[in-house]
Design a protein around this motif. Structure first.
Motif, short mmCIF file in Angstrom:
data_model
loop_
_atom_site.label_atom_id
_atom_site.label_comp_id
_atom_site.label_asym_id
_atom_site.label_seq_id
_atom_site.Cartn_x
_atom_site.Cartn_y
_atom_site.Cartn_z
N ALA A 83 32.66 38.85 39.02
CA ALA A 83 33.38 39.35 40.20
C ALA A 83 34.48 38.40 40.64
N TRP A 84 34.18 37.09 40.71
CA TRP A 84 35.23 36.18 41.19
C TRP A 84 36.33 35.98 40.15
N GLY A 87 38.33 39.11 40.37
CA GLY A 87 39.09 39.05 41.61
C GLY A 87 40.35 38.21 41.45
N TYR A 90 42.76 40.23 39.42
CA TYR A 90 43.30 41.26 40.32
C TYR A 90 44.40 40.70 41.20
N THR A 127 39.93 45.69 37.55
CA THR A 127 39.48 44.39 38.06
C THR A 127 38.98 44.50 39.50
N TYR A 128 39.57 45.40 40.27
CA TYR A 128 39.15 45.58 41.66
C TYR A 128 37.73 46.15 41.73
N PHE A 131 35.50 43.27 41.29
CA PHE A 131 35.67 42.43 42.47
C PHE A 131 34.84 42.96 43.63
N ILE A 246 37.83 35.81 47.21
CA ILE A 246 37.48 35.29 45.88
C ILE A 246 36.67 34.01 46.03
#
Length: 260
Positions: A83-84, A87, A90, A127-128, A131, A246
């Motif tokens: 996720a990070w 992010g 993104y 990517t979102y 995220f 992030i």
């Protein structure tokens, strides 16, 4: 009984055996299961019956609840780590998106512009997704249903906006029509931004000032979008807000990793 699936189950049993510094042959002697069966389970080729799994785990001094908790922690760490990173991608891709949006209505654009624009928009959306699912996971960890729901709503609004951008690129929308609808989008979805900001703000008791500041910035961005005329300012406020979000996901990831 078992909810873990291969190859995760086999990898977990392998890790437990190696932690105990037990060879496959020694494990066979302990649980009376053939070497070939142990090899295939650890390789992820077969899923053992509940009775076999129970015997193997008891031989490693673990019960099912322990191995399930271990697997859940690993899954959460993997999710937050992705996720990070996503992010960050993104955020960086969003810079390229800004330039592409700026030149969208220029005359004599290169022939590859449409496909570049579409590709960037799809990367942004992909990517979102990862995220925002990081915040869904944080909501689960801290038992915050409001954060989970608002993150999913954020994902939904982003999906609508990105697909709108792509579809209208291949339509006969004028610049004025496009910007008008974008402004209306901002107003319609502003409540979701504000809700997400409130959810982040409320996490401050568990995650500190980083969460509080990220929430305040997200709320301010939502209020700017809601006003319509200040929507452009809202976009600038989202830049530091996204960076802090992030950092927030990474903070939770790092905290869970250190707790292992």
């Amino acid at each position: 009984m078992a909810t873990l699936k291969q190859p995760q189950l086999g990898q977990t049993i392998l890790a437990l055996r190696q932690e105990k510094k037990i060879t496959q042959e020694e494990l066979v002697d302990r649980c009376n299961v053939s070497v070939r069966t142990i090899q295939r389970i650890e390789a992820g080729e077969v899923t053992p019956r509940d009775s076999t799994l129970k015997i193997i785990l008891e031989s490693l001094d673990y019960d099912f609840n322990q191995i399930q908790d271990r697997s859940q922690k690993k899954r959460r760490l993997d999710m937050l780590n992705v996720a990070w990173v996503m992010g960050t991608i993104y955020f960086l891709t969003g810079i390229a998106e800004t330039f592409l949006d700026f030149y969208r209505f220029e005359i004599d654009l290169p022939i590859y512009y449409s496909w570049t624009y579409t590709s960037v928009k799809l990367i942004i959306l992909a990517t979102y997704i990862f995220f925002m699912f990081g915040f869904v996971e944080i909501g689960k960890i801290h038992k915050n249903a409001f954060l989970k729901i608002s993150a999913i709503l954020m994902l939904g609004s982003m999906s609508i906006m990105e697909f709108y951008d792509i579809i209208t690129l291949f339509s006969n929308f004028s610049e004025e029509e496009f910007l008008l609808v974008k402004g209306i989008e901002g107003v319609v979805f502003a409540g979701i931004d504000i809700a997400f900001g409130v959810a982040l703000f409320k996490l401050a008791s568990e995650l500190g000032n980083l969460s509080r500041i990220a929430g305040i910035l997200q709320i301010l961005a939502g209020l700017c979008f809601l006003s319509f005329v200040l929507g452009f300012i809202g976009l600038f406020i989202l830049l530091p807000a996204t960076i802090l979000q992030i950092m927030l996901i990474y903070k939770v990831f790092d905290r869970l990793k250190a707790a292992q």
